[in-house]
Design a protein around this motif. Structure first.
Motif, PDB file in Angstrom:
ATOM      1  N   THR A   1      24.989   9.191  -2.366  1.00 61.63           N
ATOM      2  CA  THR A   1      23.557   8.904  -2.439  1.00 61.63           C
ATOM      3  C   THR A   1      22.880   9.583  -1.258  1.00 61.63           C
ATOM      4  OG1 THR A   1      23.924   6.763  -3.502  1.00 61.63           O
ATOM      5  CG2 THR A   1      21.796   7.104  -2.410  1.00 61.63           C
ATOM      6  N   TYR A   2      21.786  10.285  -1.540  1.00 63.66           N
ATOM      7  CA  TYR A   2      21.051  10.962  -0.475  1.00 63.66           C
ATOM      8  C   TYR A   2      19.890  10.103  -0.018  1.00 63.66           C
ATOM      9  CZ  TYR A   2      18.446  14.455   2.145  1.00 63.66           C
ATOM     10  OH  TYR A   2      17.786  15.125   3.145  1.00 63.66           O
ATOM     11  N   HIS A   3      19.720  10.030   1.306  1.00 61.68           N
ATOM     12  CA  HIS A   3      18.630   9.272   1.914  1.00 61.68           C
ATOM     13  C   HIS A   3      17.703  10.251   2.628  1.00 61.68           C
ATOM     14  CE1 HIS A   3      20.934   5.596   1.096  1.00 61.68           C
ATOM     15  NE2 HIS A   3      21.987   6.271   1.536  1.00 61.68           N
ATOM     16  N   PRO A   4      16.555  10.541   2.034  1.00 67.08           N
ATOM     17  CA  PRO A   4      15.667  11.552   2.617  1.00 67.08           C
ATOM     18  C   PRO A   4      15.104  11.115   3.966  1.00 67.08           C
ATOM     19  CG  PRO A   4      15.098  11.088   0.319  1.00 67.08           C
ATOM     20  CD  PRO A   4      16.042  10.018   0.750  1.00 67.08           C
ATOM     21  N   SER A   5      14.803  12.107   4.779  1.00 63.67           N
ATOM     22  CA  SER A   5      14.117  11.858   6.046  1.00 63.67           C
ATOM     23  C   SER A   5      12.610  11.883   5.872  1.00 63.67           C
ATOM     24  CB  SER A   5      14.514  12.932   7.065  1.00 63.67           C
ATOM     25  OG  SER A   5      13.987  14.202   6.680  1.00 63.67           O
ATOM     26  N   GLY A   6      12.142  12.432   4.738  1.00 59.72           N
ATOM     27  CA  GLY A   6      10.717  12.613   4.526  1.00 59.72           C
ATOM     28  C   GLY A   6      10.217  13.976   4.964  1.00 59.72           C
ATOM     29  N   ARG A   7      11.100  14.790   5.544  1.00 58.28           N
ATOM     30  CA  ARG A   7      10.699  16.118   6.028  1.00 58.28           C
ATOM     31  C   ARG A   7      11.137  17.229   5.080  1.00 58.28           C
ATOM     32  NH1 ARG A   7      13.751  16.485  11.283  1.00 58.28           N
ATOM     33  NH2 ARG A   7      12.683  18.493  11.460  1.00 58.28           N
ATOM     34  N   GLU A   8      11.780  16.865   3.957  1.00 55.28           N
ATOM     35  CA  GLU A   8      12.293  17.874   3.036  1.00 55.28           C
ATOM     36  C   GLU A   8      11.192  18.380   2.097  1.00 55.28           C
ATOM     37  OE1 GLU A   8      15.351  14.526   3.565  1.00 55.28           O
ATOM     38  OE2 GLU A   8      13.206  14.711   3.113  1.00 55.28           O
ATOM     39  N   PRO A   9      11.196  19.671   1.768  1.00 52.80           N
ATOM     40  CA  PRO A   9      10.416  20.129   0.622  1.00 52.80           C
ATOM     41  C   PRO A   9      11.163  19.781  -0.667  1.00 52.80           C
ATOM     42  CG  PRO A   9      11.594  21.961   1.594  1.00 52.80           C
ATOM     43  CD  PRO A   9      11.909  20.755   2.450  1.00 52.80           C
ATOM     44  N   VAL A  10      10.561  20.052  -1.801  1.00 50.38           N
ATOM     45  CA  VAL A  10      11.231  19.877  -3.097  1.00 50.38           C
ATOM     46  C   VAL A  10      11.631  21.265  -3.586  1.00 50.38           C
ATOM     47  CG1 VAL A  10      11.028  19.057  -5.461  1.00 50.38           C
ATOM     48  CG2 VAL A  10       9.890  17.812  -3.608  1.00 50.38           C
ATOM     49  N   THR A  51      17.762  19.862   4.159  1.00 51.43           N
ATOM     50  CA  THR A  51      18.005  18.439   3.875  1.00 51.43           C
ATOM     51  C   THR A  51      18.684  17.779   5.075  1.00 51.43           C
ATOM     52  OG1 THR A  51      20.031  19.057   2.683  1.00 51.43           O
ATOM     53  CG2 THR A  51      18.040  18.743   1.377  1.00 51.43           C
ATOM     54  N   GLU A  52      19.996  17.932   5.204  1.00 55.41           N
ATOM     55  CA  GLU A  52      20.659  17.415   6.404  1.00 55.41           C
ATOM     56  C   GLU A  52      20.074  18.032   7.667  1.00 55.41           C
ATOM     57  OE1 GLU A  52      25.146  16.347   6.238  1.00 55.41           O
ATOM     58  OE2 GLU A  52      24.869  18.153   5.015  1.00 55.41           O
ATOM     59  N   GLY A  53      19.726  19.304   7.582  1.00 52.38           N
ATOM     60  CA  GLY A  53      19.150  19.980   8.737  1.00 52.38           C
ATOM     61  C   GLY A  53      17.811  19.415   9.154  1.00 52.38           C
ATOM     62  N   ARG A  54      17.164  18.662   8.279  1.00 50.62           N
ATOM     63  CA  ARG A  54      15.896  18.019   8.624  1.00 50.62           C
ATOM     64  C   ARG A  54      16.037  16.502   8.714  1.00 50.62           C
ATOM     65  NH1 ARG A  54      10.802  21.326   5.916  1.00 50.62           N
ATOM     66  NH2 ARG A  54      11.271  23.336   6.936  1.00 50.62           N
TER      67      ARG A  54
END
Length: 651
Positions: free
Chosen positions: A271-280, A252-255
């Motif tokens: 609140t988490y703001h995804p980078s779009g590079r995370e898996p689920v 997550t943070e790492g991506r």
């Protein structure tokens, strides 16, 4: 002047493993050398492919996002007055005190760590790279404290074997070196090791290969190649402990994901703001919940007076019984009563308004009742009106037992509520009996050392209650759940290989009838530290050469000083072992100050046994007052393979 001592005549010691355990052993050798060894020469060979101090796990070469799970004030490498040892106490700073000294300009560190040290408070969780810097400083200080004629040689190689007769010098073979190190004594101070996967893991890996899937078996997460876990795709994760927390952070943070505070339904909510590079990540386990949060308040008032029901006298009695000790039958009832005593002592003395009787009366009846008996349960029910104030270890171990959710979304909401409640409780001193139980768990672990390893269930239970993630990590987990990046599978998680559809399939008892499929499976846990299946050739060879292992697969050692036992129970006179691969493993990675930590007691006993043996092996050689300290490598050393340390300038 006396002639120089020939290298072959010098006593020598090989320590395999330069991480925290090897470093702690050198600190104890330095502390005890003046009394037990005097001014006799000694070569200490420290063997590890990773730099000394941090070793593999705490090396600088890992993500700066990874944290310890202990606060800075709860981490020390130095003994204090609480430690029951024969050797002298040599005080030194905890991690928090060391960071304070760095900020004061008394200790120098790499500039890259300055910002992290500046922000580190006593109750903060340091990054692992910062802990590695502390460990390197401890190592350097310990080497500098050695007597002048003890020389340390660092070998950046993997030790691959040890040979030699019981009554003679040992040979330690290093990868890439044709000649062995010859030593009077050998100590294995190994940390966490890789293992050959068991049959279930091999079958899952083969299934993944047949269907073009990804299967990551148990491993140290920082060393895992996570590149095959693709953005947006579901990933099944089996394991909800600290390895999962590391995985969660790196994916997550790492991506590139970020957190902000505020803006949610609750003030201060992340609140988490995804980078779009995370898996689920679909995560589950036997319990179905993460390890309990670290406690987030200072201890106050009287500490629980433990050991009381599981101390040295009870261990003596267990050891004196004929036949094999059964953990569940013989040991667990005593532990249950000990933890209950700590819990109720704190409840009655710190929160008396939540009890119906006075403490002396309760204590007398509690002491007289048999562990787990109906009499004890009736006493607790009559004396503690609120069931939430009663200690139920079985309920703690099975937090979702009997709970069924109508669908996956209900499970997500239910688990978020569980984690929120755990965070609130573990940061509220109104529930300080939890802290008393934590301290009693440390006491219990210290007593169990003498009984040998008690198997994986106990270690898992201990870690679940006492060695969970920092509170901020669980707040991040909640934010990731709300963002849909993490999904909970529930309790009793099962994973099967669906040959028909060519996918992994996971389900749980929490949502009967529902399942999740994915093309990737991660086993979020460390490999089991078994000598039969380890990939460490030295340890495997030692076992093949006759070293004993326990029913749990750990190397059997003498609890008194760490000597390796053979299958007849005889201690080897020249081989020692310390750490998580032995049946005397001592709990968490690091010791808390003023807790009589088992690792300190073990290190001191082993150091004294080593020095006593070496002293008796040779006669002291007089050295003129004008002679220089013998701190250079012997001529047989390859300067590219070892680093002899001259500490005279530092003394």
């Amino acid at each position: 002047m006396s002639p120089a001592v020939p290298s072959a005549a010098r006593p020598s010691l090989v320590i395999v493993g330069a991480g925290p355990r090897g470093t702690g052993l050198i600190e104890r050798i330095a502390a005890n050398a003046a009394e037990l060894y005097g001014d006799t020469p000694l070569d200490v060979h420290l063997v590890d492919p990773h730099p000394p101090g941090g070793g593999r796990i705490w090396r600088h070469d890992q993500s700066a996002l990874l944290w310890m799970n202990s606060t800075a004030e709860d981490v020390t490498m130095f003994t204090d007055e609480s430690v029951e040892q024969e050797g002298p106490v040599r005080p030194g700073p905890s991690l928090a005190e060391w960071a304070r000294a760095v900020r004061a300009g008394e200790i120098a560190v790499a500039p890259a760590l300055a910002a992290e040290i500046a922000a580190l408070g006593p109750q903060d969780f340091a990054g692992r790279r910062l802990q590695g810097a502390y460990l390197r400083w401890v190592y350097d200080r310990s080497v500098a404290a050695l007597p002048p004629r003890i020389t340390v040689h660092e070998h950046r190689h993997q030790a691959v074997g040890v040979s030699g007769p019981r009554g003679g010098r040992q040979r330690v073979w290093l990868a890439g070196r044709p000649a062995p190190l010859v030593a009077d004594l050998v100590v294995l101070a190994l940390g966490h090791l890789e293992s050959e996967p068991p049959s279930e893991q091999r079958e899952l890996t083969a299934f993944a290969a047949r269907h073009g899937l990804t299967h990551l078996p148990p491993a140290f997460t920082a060393d895992s190649d996570l590149s095959a876990l693709r953005p947006g795709e579901p990933v099944l994760v089996r394991g909800f402990g600290l390895a999962f927390i590391d995985l969660m952070v790196l994916l997550t943070e790492g991506r590139g994901g970020t957190y902000t505070t505020g803006g949610g339904a609750i003030d201060g909510e992340l609140t988490y703001h995804p980078s779009g590079r995370e898996p689920v990540l679909h995560v589950g386990s036997r319990r179905g919940v993460p390890y309990h949060s670290k406690i987030g308040y200072e201890p106050g008032g009287e500490r629980p007076p433990v050991p009381r029901f599981f101390g040295s006298a009870q261990v003596d009695e267990l050891l004196a019984r004929p036949g094999r000790i059964d953990f569940r039958r013989d040991v667990w009832p005593l532990i249950d009563k000990e933890l209950g005593f700590a819990h109720y002592h704190r409840l009655f003395t710190a929160h008396p308004e939540r009890t119906r009787v006075n403490w002396p009366d309760f204590e007398e009846k509690y002491a007289a009742a048999d562990p787990g008996s109906a009499e004890l349960q009736a006493l607790v029910s009559a004396s503690v009106p609120d069931p939430a104030d009663r200690l139920d270890l079985d309920a703690l171990d099975h937090p979702l037992a009997g709970l069924r959710y109508p669908d996956g979304e209900a499970l997500q909401a239910g688990l978020r509520g569980y984690i929120e409640a755990d965070l609130a409780r573990r940061h509220d001193p109104e529930y300080s009996p939890d802290l008393a139980v934590f301290l009693a768990l440390l006491s219990v672990y210290g007593q169990l050392i003498r009984l040998g390893d008690r198997g994986p269930w106990w270690h898992g239970f201990f870690s679940y209650l006492a060695s969970g993630p920092p509170g901020p990590r669980l707040r991040q987990l909640l934010a990731l759940s709300r963002a849909g990046v993490v999904r909970f599978l529930g309790a009793g998680t099962t994973v099967t290989a669906d040959e028909r559809h060519g996918v992994f399939r996971a389900g749980s008892s929490s949502v009967p009838g529902e399942s999740v499929t994915a093309r990737a499976l991660v086993e979020a846990r460390l490999p089991e530290p078994t000598v039969e299946h380890t990939r460490d050739t030295l340890l495997r060879g030692l076992h093949a050469d006759g070293a004993a292992s326990t029913s749990a697969g750990l190397l059997a050692v003498d609890s008194a000083d760490g000597r390796v036992l053979d299958r007849a129970g005889r201690p080897h006179p020249r081989r020692f072992a310390l750490g998580p691969h032995t049946d005397a493993r001592s709990g968490g990675a690091f010791s808390r100050p003023r807790t009589n930590a088992p690792a300190f007691r073990q290190n001191d006993a082993t150091a004294r046994a080593l020095l006593t043996f070496l002293r008796e092996r040779t006669e002291p050689i007089p050295v003129p007052a004008s002679a220089p300290a013998a701190r250079t490598a012997s001529p047989s050393e390859d300067p590219e393979d070892s680093h002899a340390i001259d500490q005279r300038a530092d003394q």
